[in-house]
Design a protein around this motif. Structure first.
Motif, PDB file in Angstrom:
ATOM      1  N   CYS A  24      36.964  53.099 -27.531  1.00  0.00           N
ATOM      2  CA  CYS A  24      37.176  53.689 -28.774  1.00  0.00           C
ATOM      3  C   CYS A  24      36.022  54.682 -29.139  1.00  0.00           C
ATOM      4  N   SER A  25      36.492  55.534 -29.875  1.00  0.00           N
ATOM      5  CA  SER A  25      35.738  56.849 -30.158  1.00  0.00           C
ATOM      6  C   SER A  25      34.328  56.373 -30.888  1.00  0.00           C
ATOM      7  N   ILE A  26      33.321  57.102 -30.630  1.00  0.00           N
ATOM      8  CA  ILE A  26      31.981  56.777 -31.381  1.00  0.00           C
ATOM      9  C   ILE A  26      32.126  57.043 -32.935  1.00  0.00           C
ATOM     10  N   SER A  27      33.173  58.008 -33.391  1.00  0.00           N
ATOM     11  CA  SER A  27      33.455  57.913 -34.848  1.00  0.00           C
ATOM     12  C   SER A  27      34.049  56.720 -35.399  1.00  0.00           C
ATOM     13  N   SER A  28      34.984  56.217 -34.665  1.00  0.00           N
ATOM     14  CA  SER A  28      35.405  54.898 -34.926  1.00  0.00           C
ATOM     15  C   SER A  28      34.364  53.935 -35.206  1.00  0.00           C
ATOM     16  N   GLN A  29      33.539  53.896 -34.156  1.00  0.00           N
ATOM     17  CA  GLN A  29      32.351  52.725 -34.138  1.00  0.00           C
ATOM     18  C   GLN A  29      31.565  53.039 -35.581  1.00  0.00           C
ATOM     19  N   ARG A  30      31.351  54.227 -35.688  1.00  0.00           N
ATOM     20  CA  ARG A  30      30.398  54.543 -37.036  1.00  0.00           C
ATOM     21  C   ARG A  30      31.192  53.975 -38.273  1.00  0.00           C
TER      22      ARG A  30
END
Length: 314
Positions: A24-30
Motif C-alpha cells: 500500500c502507499s505511504i499516504s494510505s498508511q499515514r
C-alpha cells in the motif's frame, strides 16, 4: 480494500520506518495512522440523512410505546408528529430499523390491568419489600410456586403425511372438543415437584387446599424447617381461609404475586414446557388414560427448574 489487520500492521511498520515493505502507499498508511485502521462505510461522500434526528426519535418512540406497529403506522406517526411532516417509504423505515438494531420477534400481549397504577405499585412491593408484601431477601431455594392449568384435546391433526401417489393421506384421530382435565402443579428450584390431574371442571378452594395439604402434610411433605414461602397468583381459591390455615399450621407462609403478571411465576414456564412437550406426543394419544400417562411422564422427566426461577429474577 485492505483488511483492518493489514492496515494495523502497515501503521506499525510506518511508525518503525518500515512502511515501504508493504504494497500500500505511504499516504494510505499515514491516513490510517490519523483516522484509525477500521474500514469505513461507503456513504458517497455524503452524510446519511434519511430518518435521522427528529424522525429517528419519533420512530424509536413509537417502537417503545407500541412495538407491534406496522411500517405504515410508523410512517403515519412520523408524518403527523414531525415538524416538517416528512413522508418515508416502508423500505426506508425497515432499513433504518435494521441499522438501529431492531429485530423481528414473536410478540405477546399483556393484560392492560397489569399496568394500572395500583397493580404497578403491587409489583414494586412484590420485588422490593420483604414478607408479607414481597419476596425481597427470600432465598429462591425456599420458594414453592403453585398454579393450575387445564388440558383437553381439541384435535390431533398433523398437516402432512406420506402415502402412495393417488392415495389420500387419512388417519384416525381425535377431532373436536374432548373432556377437560384440571391440573395443579407446584415446583421448587431444587427440582422437587408435586402434580395432580383430575377430570373436573375447575379448581375450587377445597381442591386447591387438598393439593396444598399434600405438599405440607402428605407422604412427600415439606419439612417444618426451613420455612417455605408459597407464591401463587390471585385466584380466589388460592386465598381461602382453608388454604391459609393449611399453610400456616404447617409452619410456612404465603406471598401472592402481583396481579396479571404471569411472567413473574416460574411455574408458568414449567406449564408451558409441559404443553410444548405434550404437543410433540399427542399424535400417539387416543384415550384419556394415555393422555394422563403421557402428562405424568412429562412432569416426571422435567428438570432445570432453577433456571426458570433465575429467569424470573428470584
Amino acid at each position: 480494500g485492505y483488511s483492518p489487520s493489514y492496515r494495523h500492521d502497515a501503521v506499525n511498520a510506518l511508525a518503525q520506518g518500515q512502511g515501504h515493505v508493504f504494497t500500500c502507499s505511504i499516504s494510505s498508511q499515514r491516513r490510517w495512522a490519523a483516522n484509525g485502521s477500521q474500514r469505513l462505510a461507503k456513504t458517497g461522500n455524503k452524510a446519511p440523512s434519511v430518518l435521522r434526528g427528529e424522525h429517528q426519535f419519533l420512530l424509536c418512540l413509537l417502537r417503545k410505546i407500541r412495538p407491534k406497529s406496522t411500517a405504515a403506522e410508523i410512517r403515519t406517526f412520523i408524518c403527523q408528529q414531525s415538524s416538517d411532516n416528512a413522508i418515508f417509504t416502508d423500505k426506508q423505515i425497515s432499513k433504518r430499523e435494521k441499522e438501529l438494531g431492531f429485530t423481528r420477534k414473536r410478540s405477546a400481549t399483556s393484560a392492560e390491568q397489569a399496568f394500572t397504577p395500583r397493580n404497578r405499585v403491587r409489583a414494586r412491593l412484590y420485588w422490593n419489600t420483604p414478607y408479607p408484601t414481597g419476596i425481597l431477601n427470600t432465598n429462591r431455594a425456599h420458594i414453592c410456586d403453585v398454579d393450575e392449568f387445564g388440558l383437553w384435546v381439541e384435535k390431533m391433526n398433523p398437516s402432512y403425511g406420506k402415502t402412495m401417489r393417488g392415495v389420500a393421506c387419512v388417519q384416525p384421530g381425535k377431532y373436536g372438543h374432548g373432556d377437560k382435565f384440571s391440573c395443579i402443579i407446584g415446583v421448587m428450584a431444587d427440582g422437587r415437584r408435586w402434580f395432580k390431574m383430575e377430570k373436573i371442571a375447575g379448581t375450587s378452594s377445597e381442591t386447591f387446599n387438598s393439593f396444598v395439604g399434600d405438599i405440607c402434610n402428605g407422604p412427600r411433605a415439606l419439612p417444618a424447617l426451613p420455612q417455605i414461602t408459597f407464591i401463587w397468583d390471585n385466584l380466589s381459591a388460592h386465598h381461602s381461609n382453608l388454604v391459609l390455615n393449611t399453610v400456616h399450621n404447617a409452619g410456612h407462609r404465603i406471598t401472592a404475586r402481583a396481579p396479571y403478571r404471569p411472567w413473574d411465576g416460574p411455574v408458568e414456564y414449567v406449564i408451558h414446557s409441559i404443553e410444548q412437550e405434550l404437543s410433540l406426543r399427542i399424535s400417539h394419544v387416543t384415550t384419556d388414560a394415555q393422555l394422563c400417562t403421557e402428562v405424568h411422564n412429562i412432569v416426571t422427566g422435567l428438570d432445570g427448574f432453577d433456571a426458570y426461577f433465575l429467569h424470573c429474577g428470584y
